[in-house]
Design a protein around this motif. Structure first.
Motif, PDB file in Angstrom:
ATOM      1  N   LYS A 163       0.713  -1.032   0.007  1.00 17.03           N
ATOM      2  CA  LYS A 163      -0.249  -0.075   0.074  1.00 17.03           C
ATOM      3  C   LYS A 163       0.772   1.384   0.153  1.00 17.03           C
ATOM      4  CE  LYS A 163      -3.815  -2.451   0.172  1.00 17.03           C
ATOM      5  NZ  LYS A 163      -4.692  -2.560  -0.755  1.00 17.03           N
ATOM      6  N   LYS A 164       0.868   1.889  -1.000  1.00 13.79           N
ATOM      7  CA  LYS A 164       1.841   3.059  -1.248  1.00 13.79           C
ATOM      8  C   LYS A 164       1.536   4.142  -0.353  1.00 13.79           C
ATOM      9  CE  LYS A 164       3.216   6.108  -5.025  1.00 13.79           C
ATOM     10  NZ  LYS A 164       2.974   7.549  -4.057  1.00 13.79           N
ATOM     11  N   ASP A 165       0.405   4.458   0.223  1.00 13.97           N
ATOM     12  CA  ASP A 165       0.289   5.514   1.233  1.00 13.97           C
ATOM     13  C   ASP A 165       0.818   4.994   2.467  1.00 13.97           C
ATOM     14  OD1 ASP A 165      -1.931   3.552   1.403  1.00 13.97           O
ATOM     15  OD2 ASP A 165      -3.133   5.035   2.352  1.00 13.97           O
ATOM     16  N   ILE A 166       0.730   3.939   2.866  1.00 11.37           N
ATOM     17  CA  ILE A 166       1.280   3.397   3.958  1.00 11.37           C
ATOM     18  C   ILE A 166       2.727   3.223   4.265  1.00 11.37           C
ATOM     19  CG2 ILE A 166       1.344   1.314   5.438  1.00 11.37           C
ATOM     20  CD1 ILE A 166      -1.733   0.926   4.663  1.00 11.37           C
ATOM     21  N   VAL A 167       3.252   2.854   3.043  1.00 18.72           N
ATOM     22  CA  VAL A 167       4.689   2.898   3.010  1.00 18.72           C
ATOM     23  C   VAL A 167       5.518   3.894   3.125  1.00 18.72           C
ATOM     24  CG1 VAL A 167       4.579   0.368   2.183  1.00 18.72           C
ATOM     25  CG2 VAL A 167       5.064   2.154   0.672  1.00 18.72           C
ATOM     26  N   GLU A 168       4.886   4.998   2.333  1.00 18.36           N
ATOM     27  CA  GLU A 168       5.368   6.172   2.549  1.00 18.36           C
ATOM     28  C   GLU A 168       4.881   7.104   3.585  1.00 18.36           C
ATOM     29  OE1 GLU A 168       4.623   8.066  -1.337  1.00 18.36           O
ATOM     30  OE2 GLU A 168       5.436   6.390  -2.463  1.00 18.36           O
ATOM     31  N   ASP A 169       4.179   6.628   4.851  1.00 19.53           N
ATOM     32  CA  ASP A 169       3.947   7.285   6.047  1.00 19.53           C
ATOM     33  C   ASP A 169       5.134   6.900   6.683  1.00 19.53           C
ATOM     34  OD1 ASP A 169       3.053   8.075   8.290  1.00 19.53           O
ATOM     35  OD2 ASP A 169       1.009   7.172   8.371  1.00 19.53           O
ATOM     36  N   GLY A 170       5.917   8.061   7.186  1.00 23.59           N
ATOM     37  CA  GLY A 170       7.015   7.647   8.273  1.00 23.59           C
ATOM     38  C   GLY A 170       6.799   7.261   9.575  1.00 23.59           C
ATOM     39  N   SER A 186      18.296   7.892  -3.235  1.00 21.02           N
ATOM     40  CA  SER A 186      17.971   6.490  -3.164  1.00 21.02           C
ATOM     41  C   SER A 186      17.024   6.083  -4.238  1.00 21.02           C
ATOM     42  CB  SER A 186      17.022   6.134  -1.840  1.00 21.02           C
ATOM     43  OG  SER A 186      16.765   4.855  -1.402  1.00 21.02           O
ATOM     44  N   ILE A 187      17.259   4.627  -4.628  1.00 15.86           N
ATOM     45  CA  ILE A 187      16.247   4.271  -5.872  1.00 15.86           C
ATOM     46  C   ILE A 187      15.642   3.086  -5.010  1.00 15.86           C
ATOM     47  CG2 ILE A 187      16.183   2.850  -7.920  1.00 15.86           C
ATOM     48  CD1 ILE A 187      18.606   4.350  -8.772  1.00 15.86           C
ATOM     49  N   GLN A 188      14.342   3.441  -4.677  1.00 13.24           N
ATOM     50  CA  GLN A 188      13.424   2.242  -3.958  1.00 13.24           C
ATOM     51  C   GLN A 188      13.905   1.658  -2.774  1.00 13.24           C
ATOM     52  OE1 GLN A 188      12.996   0.375  -7.819  1.00 13.24           O
ATOM     53  NE2 GLN A 188      11.660   1.978  -8.706  1.00 13.24           N
ATOM     54  N   TRP A 189      14.826   1.847  -1.911  1.00 16.49           N
ATOM     55  CA  TRP A 189      15.129   1.096  -0.809  1.00 16.49           C
ATOM     56  C   TRP A 189      13.703   1.274  -0.077  1.00 16.49           C
ATOM     57  CZ3 TRP A 189      20.175  -0.847   0.191  1.00 16.49           C
ATOM     58  CH2 TRP A 189      20.169  -1.437   1.392  1.00 16.49           C
ATOM     59  N   VAL A 190      13.426   0.368   0.715  1.00 17.75           N
ATOM     60  CA  VAL A 190      12.453   0.305   1.738  1.00 17.75           C
ATOM     61  C   VAL A 190      12.378   1.591   2.600  1.00 17.75           C
ATOM     62  CG1 VAL A 190      11.213  -0.884   3.723  1.00 17.75           C
ATOM     63  CG2 VAL A 190      12.167  -2.325   1.701  1.00 17.75           C
ATOM     64  N   GLY A 191      11.261   2.328   2.681  1.00 12.47           N
ATOM     65  CA  GLY A 191      11.183   3.310   3.436  1.00 12.47           C
ATOM     66  C   GLY A 191      11.782   4.759   3.027  1.00 12.47           C
ATOM     67  N   ALA A 238      10.946   6.651   0.505  1.00  9.73           N
ATOM     68  CA  ALA A 238      10.110   7.551   0.057  1.00  9.73           C
ATOM     69  C   ALA A 238       8.976   8.180   1.202  1.00  9.73           C
ATOM     70  CB  ALA A 238       9.134   6.851  -1.015  1.00  9.73           C
ATOM     71  N   SER A 239       9.552   7.740   2.577  1.00  5.55           N
ATOM     72  CA  SER A 239       8.665   8.156   3.698  1.00  5.55           C
ATOM     73  C   SER A 239       9.701   9.494   4.406  1.00  5.55           C
ATOM     74  CB  SER A 239       8.603   7.139   4.719  1.00  5.55           C
ATOM     75  OG  SER A 239       9.907   6.865   5.179  1.00  5.55           O
ATOM     76  N   ASN A 240       9.048   9.853   5.354  1.00  7.17           N
ATOM     77  CA  ASN A 240       9.759  11.101   6.349  1.00  7.17           C
ATOM     78  C   ASN A 240      10.464  10.480   7.411  1.00  7.17           C
ATOM     79  OD1 ASN A 240       7.363  10.847   7.414  1.00  7.17           O
ATOM     80  ND2 ASN A 240       7.216  12.883   8.205  1.00  7.17           N
ATOM     81  N   ALA A 241      10.597   8.907   7.409  1.00  4.09           N
ATOM     82  CA  ALA A 241      11.039   8.422   8.593  1.00  4.09           C
ATOM     83  C   ALA A 241      12.299   9.038   9.086  1.00  4.09           C
ATOM     84  CB  ALA A 241      11.242   6.919   8.618  1.00  4.09           C
ATOM     85  N   GLY A 242      12.510   9.355  10.193  1.00  5.46           N
ATOM     86  CA  GLY A 242      13.795   9.942  10.840  1.00  5.46           C
ATOM     87  C   GLY A 242      13.820  11.341  10.401  1.00  5.46           C
TER      88      GLY A 242
END
Length: 424
Positions: free
Chosen positions: A122-129, A150-155, A157-161
């Protein structure tokens, strides 16, 4: 031509995100530049080939990877964090934390405090940091004046960290490996103030082949060689740029084993009572949440007494310490109270559910086929060095050391594990 069509089939079988419209455009965060100190930092290109088992390079004669790793550093194997699946381990590699500590305990899970589901497709979820704990390497770099990409590493595309990479591509399946190489080279051609010094990139092809055709299949060999060719192309093109202090780290998240899908384990019938239980089945791990906490011990005893020799039943708090997946480790309360762990090559299947030929997720200590790959070469690394197995959380402090980054939170990885592979 035959190989060309085989490669196309591998790309079709990789992880699929549920998107109505696929956007392949690069995302660029504006108004960022390298600090003066950042401009002088080494370059680190961290490459993940999903499902690239520890023995694949030799097994399938990945000539470029064998050459580079023989000239640099080659680990006997790298030990994935438990469970040995994609999202948890990519996030462990990039944060230096075990899954129970960073919160991605599975590819799919439910958070009982948030009352929300996490789903890798789910794109909206994986991009939610907000789902992700820890500080990924790109965020650590950006906060300390170093541009990342980054090219497509898990997370990524999110604002995690708190910081996304300055340049990134969200996950999709449109790019070939050679196209990804070209995008990295384009980043490294940017002016010094805009040029990334930490780059992470992801290849899914080997995992897709291993799942759908099995680890021993010709299609898996083709996928290994496809990625190997891309790495050879990348290294040569980076060399042609004439950049100094460039370092490559090639890793994978887990291995692969052919499973016994024809004789699956059945979900214990008592767990089908949705009024009493929730269960989450990744096929190589069955996590059980008992809705009435007073019933946990009783349910555990019933499951234990009725189990077969093909799987083990654990109270989560009794799981072996080395797995770092017990109640004492579960910072986000996302694991569950009871774990049913099949013995490879067995898998749990629900009614009318199917499985792939190849799977992962098992305990690497019990199932060596789960072990991953680690190779490193470049200006920071010693030459012609072979090292023993180590846990993947130790890659994070290694990269931080090369880039001169200060780690400001507690992580599970320790620099002392891999510091001996550095020249200084």
């Amino acid at each position: 031509m035959r190989i060309y069509f085989t490669i196309l089939s591998l790309l079709i079988f990789t992880i699929s995100f549920s998107q109505n419209k696929i956007d392949t455009a690069q995302v660029v965060i504006p108004n960022r530049i390298n600090s003066e100190e950042g401009k002088s930092k080494p370059y680190v290109i961290m490459i993940s080939a999903d499902g690239f088992r520890y023995d694949y390079a030799k097994k399938y004669n990945a000539q470029n990877l064998l050459k580079f790793s023989n000239e640099g550093v080659q680990a006997k194997a790298m030990i994935p964090s438990y469970p040995s699946i994609t999202f948890p381990n990519h996030w462990s590699l990039i944060t230096g934390m075990y899954p129970s500590h960073h919160g991605l305990v599975d590819n799919f899970f439910y958070d009982y405090k948030l009352k929300k589901n996490y789903a890798m497709n789910k794109k909206d979820i994986v991009e939610d940091g907000s789902w992700y704990g820890g500080t990924p390497l790109w965020a650590l770099a950006e906060k300390q004046g170093i541009i990342s990409a980054s090219i497509q590493w898990v997370g990524s595309a999110s604002n995690a960290g708190g910081k996304r990479p300055t340049y990134y591509y969200p996950y999709h399946e449109k790019f070939t490996p050679s196209e990804k190489v070209s995008k990295v080279i384009n980043w490294l051609k940017l002016p010094e103030d805009k040029r990334p010094h930490f780059i992470s990139m992801y290849f899914p092809e080997v995992d897709g082949a291993g799942h759908h055709f099995g680890p021993e299949a010709g299609e898996t060999e083709v996928a290994v060689k496809l990625v190997d060719a891309a790495i050879g192309d990348l290294v040569q093109k980076v060399k042609d740029l004439g950049l100094k202090n460039v370092n490559f780290i090639f890793v994978s998240d887990h291995g692969m084993i052919q499973v016994d899908g024809g004789n699956p384990l059945e979900i214990p019938s008592m767990l089908l009572d949705k009024n009493r239980f929730d269960f989450y089945n990744s096929q190589t791990l069955l996590r059980v949440y008992v809705k009435n906490s007073d019933e946990v011990k009783k349910v555990y005893k019933e499951l234990k007494s009725s189990k077969t020799d093909d799987y083990e039943v654990y109270l989560d708090k009794k799981l072996p310490k080395y797995m770092h997946f017990a109640t004492r480790d579960d910072r986000y309360d996302r694991i569950g109270q009871i774990l049913l762990i099949p013995k490879a090559p067995k898998v749990f299947l629900e009614k009318n559910q199917k499985t792939s030929l190849g799977k992962h997720g098992y305990d690497p200590k019990q199932v060596p086929e789960m072990k991953a790959t680690f190779f490193a070469w470049g200006s920071a690394f010693k030459n012609a060095l072979k090292i023993d197995e180590f846990e993947n959380v130790n890659v994070y402090p290694l990269v931080a050391e090369i880039l001169g980054l200060k780690i400001e939170e507690k992580i599970d990885g320790e620099l002392k594990v891999l510091k001996p592979i550095l020249k200084k």
